[in-house]
Design a protein around this motif. Structure first.
Motif, PDB file in Angstrom:
ATOM      1  N   UNK A 132       0.817  -1.215   0.000  1.00  0.00           N
ATOM      2  CA  UNK A 132       0.000   0.000   0.000  1.00  0.00           C
ATOM      3  C   UNK A 132       0.851   1.265   0.000  1.00  0.00           C
ATOM      4  N   UNK A 133       0.400   2.251  -0.738  1.00  0.00           N
ATOM      5  CA  UNK A 133       1.036   3.576  -0.722  1.00  0.00           C
ATOM      6  C   UNK A 133      -0.068   4.626  -0.615  1.00  0.00           C
ATOM      7  N   UNK A 134       0.296   5.782  -0.090  1.00  0.00           N
ATOM      8  CA  UNK A 134      -0.652   6.897  -0.121  1.00  0.00           C
ATOM      9  C   UNK A 134      -0.255   7.785  -1.288  1.00  0.00           C
ATOM     10  N   UNK A 135      -1.144   7.924  -2.210  1.00  0.00           N
ATOM     11  CA  UNK A 135      -0.867   8.744  -3.382  1.00  0.00           C
ATOM     12  C   UNK A 135      -1.152  10.206  -3.024  1.00  0.00           C
ATOM     13  N   UNK A 192       3.666   7.703  -1.060  1.00  0.00           N
ATOM     14  CA  UNK A 192       4.331   7.477   0.223  1.00  0.00           C
ATOM     15  C   UNK A 192       4.080   6.029   0.635  1.00  0.00           C
ATOM     16  N   UNK A 193       5.127   5.186   0.694  1.00  0.00           N
ATOM     17  CA  UNK A 193       4.926   3.787   1.101  1.00  0.00           C
ATOM     18  C   UNK A 193       4.409   3.743   2.531  1.00  0.00           C
ATOM     19  N   UNK A 194       3.458   2.855   2.798  1.00  0.00           N
ATOM     20  CA  UNK A 194       2.803   2.842   4.096  1.00  0.00           C
ATOM     21  C   UNK A 194       3.284   1.725   5.013  1.00  0.00           C
ATOM     22  N   UNK A 195       3.873   0.686   4.435  1.00  0.00           N
ATOM     23  CA  UNK A 195       4.353  -0.398   5.301  1.00  0.00           C
ATOM     24  C   UNK A 195       5.785  -0.135   5.756  1.00  0.00           C
TER      25      UNK A 195
END
Lengths: 432, 432
Positions: A348-351, A375-378
């Motif tokens: 998951x990433x936040x675009x 932004x990578x979330x893990x």
């Protein structure tokens, strides 16, 4: 007492059965996610991660646990031997504590054998479901308070150990303090308090009670002014403590009108710096309704420790991928009506566009190439059974609180509407 | 770790201030009651009493607690010395655990000095508010199930320690079992379990998963049949386990229709004694809606551990009477708008006519003369700091469960309506 029996019986009997079929050691990926936010909420806040890592590190079966399982024939002797040696040796990645989440955000990803990972299901969900429910509600109250400080005072309205978790989760979500002493000790949350009506009633008069409190705690204390008659109490409070009185607390009545009247009275008595704190069954809506009133701070009880109508975050712990007999990874998912989920390992990433979050993008399968707008979330939380230190204890709680502020700052304006609506950004799957 | 810091900071600072005014040793009576039932409920069930008595008996400040309080300057050295010696030496009476309660029922009455009694406020309310909320919701589910067994399976939807309390409270309220192992160990609640979707997905086929489970746990086990396709799974289940299969579990879908179809299929396969258990987001309303369906048992999760919309019982801990300077007892009460309460020592009885409860009669002041139509509700729970043994441990949990059945049997029919309405009987004050 260990935390090993804070576990559903079926986790252990599934291990029993998997040992029989020889599959207990199959490498697996489990994922924690919520299918939906509480009805009408715009976002959720991940909390409990630091607490959970502590509990997983210490997750062991001691002799007392094993004796009880043996005496009650819960599992076979073979499985008992396996439990006696159990410690989690896998790896866990996940959203940072304090991160914003949306429907289907994979907030925790557990890599390990089936047996060593499935056994953590109950504990992981208990912690994340409760703590995230509290943090998600608390974050809305913090927004509604619009910069004015809020203290968590709800210990008496939730189980005695959940109270500590709630104080911690509310602090992660931006509350400034708690009444709960254990949360102060264990997690570094600042503690505060005023006085109860019982303290006034113990004394032969309100004046005597105020005098005792001011003598013991100084004129900077907060006096509770609604035991009998508010205007009389305010007059007495300023007479006893002087115009340097720290604050008065109002715990009942029609708050906006009451607060305005008390402010006028304090000012007319010269106590222009005496603050007003209100604590009467507040939630995000009543806090918002007080925006125009001269309130200096809020104390919130029941509604924050019960998630303001949503006391559990509806997160689930699902097997999403495993090795097959040939050693290849296979994506797996339940296909039941209304509960179908997406199998496979997620990235998951936040675009982000122009500094504002626009989508929760979940890549399934291979990880995406790095991208400045994503932004990578893990992040790694536990490696080979050892928690990454940054997430532990009071330090971790502070780190989570700071991260929450950054993650919230990225959200679009519609995230902060209190009215019911859709999640602030959509969750989008991309299959690589 | 002791439970002494599971306490709001103001309890300790009030003791500090009362020591300054010399009133900390005034004899006091505190009372726990709920001003109202959750909206529309007809009655509540008292739970948590046995847990609370355990916690009060062990309520001590150890060196770690005292060091933390000293380091954070929470109280003065004099108060610290007092806390170091603290143990509750007063007496507690109250409603039996499992008793039915109504608005203003004084379910716990604490007799002691101000300081020794006020310090227990947070802990007493945490335990009674949570546990009673769970038991009150659970009792409605038990009624709705109309004799069919219900198991509590909600550990993952509440804080990890609250999960144990919830399992215990649901058992007191008439649930038959729990998934939570710690509740089995600590409180003697029967434990049970089936299997999760992950167990099926771990295997290369549903058939293989069923075979593993039946080999490990016997054909009396419960097979989960909704991972992929229910009719196929039911056929496989009976083929693998034989017609002696214990039960199938359905965790999703349109339950009444689904259950009827599964029953027909099981019967047609000859598995006429195989039971059907359903577990899909049930609460008292969906359980009631399944009355006409051939369900054999229910598993309830989220709704029971969160009090089915009311996760805290809104109980308060109020000073109602104290000695004055002359040593005379004085009734005291807060007078605030909408939160006024009745001062004085109470003697509650349940007024019974022809075996049916007709009123919660609360005598204020002197106790009434014994009367065959009035069942006294207060019993001794703690005498001179020692709990009455009957309320402790697994034994006490069983006693509470039995008492709940008797107290429920006394209620008029309207108590069992699920629709919103008034309390089943009125609360009536009589001043002696």
């Amino acid at each position: 007492m260990t935390s090993a029996l804070l576990t559903d019986r079926y986790e252990l009997t599934m291990i029993d059965a998997a040992m029989r079929s020889g599959l207990h050691d199959r490498e697996c990926v489990f994922e924690v996610f919520a299918r939906r936010l509480p009805e009408g909420r715009r976002y959720g806040i991940v909390a409990g991660t630091g607490r959970l890592l502590d509990l997983i590190r210490d997750f062991r079966f001691d002799d007392g646990d094993l004796d009880w399982l043996r005496d009650h024939a819960v599992v076979t002797p073979t499985t008992l031997d396996w439990l006696a040696d159990y410690r989690f040796t896998g790896s866990i990645s996940g959203y940072r504590e304090g991160e914003v989440y949306f429907p289907n955000s994979p907030i925790l990803v557990v890599d390990g054998t089936f047996a060593e990972a499935v056994i953590l299901e109950t504990l992981a969900l208990s912690v994340l479901n409760y703590d995230s429910a509290i943090a998600s509600a608390a974050a809305r109250m913090v927004s509604a308070a619009d910069g004015r400080p809020i203290a968590e005072m709800g210990s008496r309205r939730t189980g005695e150990r959940s109270a500590v978790a709630a104080a911690r989760a509310a602090f992660v979500a931006g509350f400034g303090a708690t009444s709960n002493l254990e949360a102060g000790r264990q997690w570094g949350v600042p503690t505060m308090g005023t006085a109860a009506h019982a303290f006034t009633l113990l004394h032969d008069s309100e004046e005597e009670a105020f005098r005792s409190q001011v003598e013991a705690l100084g004129s900077g204390t907060t006096l509770l002014v609604d035991t009998f008659d508010v205007p009389k109490a305010v007059e007495t409070a300023v007479r006893v403590a002087g115009t340097g009185l720290g604050a008065v607390r109002i715990d009942s009545g029609d708050l906006p009108a009451q607060v305005a009247a008390v402010r006028r009275q304090l000012d007319s008595l010269g106590a222009v710096n005496t603050k007003i704190t209100v604590t009467n069954d507040l939630d995000e809506y009543t806090i918002a309704a007080l925006r125009a009133a001269p309130v200096d701070s809020y104390g919130v009880g029941t509604s924050v420790v019960t998630g303001s109508g949503h006391p559990a975050a509806s997160m689930v712990y699902k097997l999403v991928s495993r090795r097959d007999a040939a050693g290849e990874w296979v994506a797996v998912a339940k296909k039941s009506a209304a509960k179908a989920s997406v199998g496979g390992r997620k990235h998951p990433v936040r675009t982000i566009e122009d500094g504002v979050a626009v989508a929760e993008t979940i890549y399934v399968g291979e990880p995406p190439a790095p991208n400045a707008d994503e932004r990578p979330l893990l992040v790694p939380l536990m490696v080979d059974g050892e928690p990454v230190a940054d997430y532990l204890g009071a330090h971790g709680t502070g780190v989570a609180r700071t991260h929450r502020a950054a993650a919230i700052a990225e959200l679009p304006d519609q995230a902060f509407r209190l009215a019911r609506g859709e999640p602030a950004i959509p969750t989008v799957y991309v299959t690589n």
